[in-house]
Motif scaffolding. Structure first.
Motif, PDB file in Angstrom:
ATOM      1  N   SER A  14     -46.376 -33.597 -38.274  1.00 54.98           N
ATOM      2  CA  SER A  14     -47.889 -33.845 -37.677  1.00 54.98           C
ATOM      3  C   SER A  14     -48.643 -34.785 -38.679  1.00 54.98           C
ATOM      4  O   SER A  14     -49.955 -34.812 -38.697  1.00 54.98           O
ATOM      5  CB  SER A  14     -48.399 -32.495 -37.757  1.00 54.98           C
ATOM      6  N   ARG A  15     -47.778 -35.785 -39.181  1.00 58.18           N
ATOM      7  CA  ARG A  15     -48.670 -36.632 -40.154  1.00 58.18           C
ATOM      8  C   ARG A  15     -49.126 -37.795 -39.305  1.00 58.18           C
ATOM      9  O   ARG A  15     -48.378 -38.283 -38.337  1.00 58.18           O
ATOM     10  CB  ARG A  15     -47.738 -36.869 -41.414  1.00 58.18           C
ATOM     11  N   ASN A  16     -50.263 -38.288 -39.392  1.00 55.20           N
ATOM     12  CA  ASN A  16     -50.970 -39.685 -39.018  1.00 55.20           C
ATOM     13  C   ASN A  16     -51.049 -40.576 -39.975  1.00 55.20           C
ATOM     14  O   ASN A  16     -51.762 -40.232 -40.821  1.00 55.20           O
ATOM     15  CB  ASN A  16     -52.189 -38.862 -38.383  1.00 55.20           C
ATOM     16  N   ARG A  30     -53.229 -34.967 -42.389  1.00 51.85           N
ATOM     17  CA  ARG A  30     -52.761 -34.118 -41.361  1.00 51.85           C
ATOM     18  C   ARG A  30     -53.694 -32.929 -41.352  1.00 51.85           C
ATOM     19  O   ARG A  30     -54.427 -32.816 -42.326  1.00 51.85           O
ATOM     20  CB  ARG A  30     -51.348 -33.448 -41.395  1.00 51.85           C
TER      21      ARG A  30
END
Length: 178
Positions: A14-16, A30
């Motif tokens: 879920s890292r952006n 995240r």
């Protein structure tokens, strides 16, 4: 075990990507739930060797939470141009200072101390009359109580100051010059 796997997949899944700096370092964020509160985690992945000194100030502020929004590429270009102008101005000032030193001049006019020269106190004192007490006007230094016969500028200024000690001291008799 499944809880640990879920957490690890949450970390990596879920890292952006928020941005990339000039050195190629990538910045991520995240959302993570900690004690029932949804918090934003921010971090950097270095390109090549981990070198914290390669992180620009704007990104450091974002990582530490001092700024809410990540710096934009336009902002980074503008700030880099400003830093380049400052470096150029500093280099020009150093060059001018070296040229002045080579010619024998300097920025300061002090007497070997490198400090600016203070006011000329002797010429300041000379603009005042010898005796500043009303009752002593017109008297020479030999007639003013506590004054010496030396007529130097320093002693002329001392005629209005209290002198003596011990038996000659009388409380309340000295008044400041008017």
């Amino acid at each position: 075990m499944s809880r640990l796997l879920a957490r690890l997949s949450g970390i990596f899944g879920s890292r952006n990507l928020v941005g990339v700096d000039k050195a190629g370092n990538r910045y991520f964020t995240r959302k993570e739930e900690v004690d029932g509160i949804l918090k934003e985690k921010r971090w950097v992945i270095f390109k090549g060797e981990e070198d914290p000194t390669s992180i620009p100030v704007e990104w450091i502020c974002w990582l530490s939470g001092q700024r809410k929004r990540a710096p934009t590429p336009e902002e980074m270009i503008e700030l880099e141009a400003k830093r380049d102008r400052i470096r150029l101005n500093v280099a020009l000032l150093k060059k001018e200072e070296e040229e002045r030193k080579a010619k024998g001049g300097s920025f300061h006019q002090g007497k070997g101390t490198g400090k600016a020269q203070g006011p000329d106190l002797k010429s300041f004192i000379q603009q005042f009359p010898d005796a500043s007490f009303d009752d002593n006007k017109g008297k020479g230094p030999e007639e003013v109580p506590g004054a010496t016969n030396d007529t130097s500028d320093a002693n002329k200024a001392r005629t209005s100051e209290p002198t003596g000690s011990g038996s000659s001291f009388k409380p309340g008799t000295w008044q400041p010059p008017t």
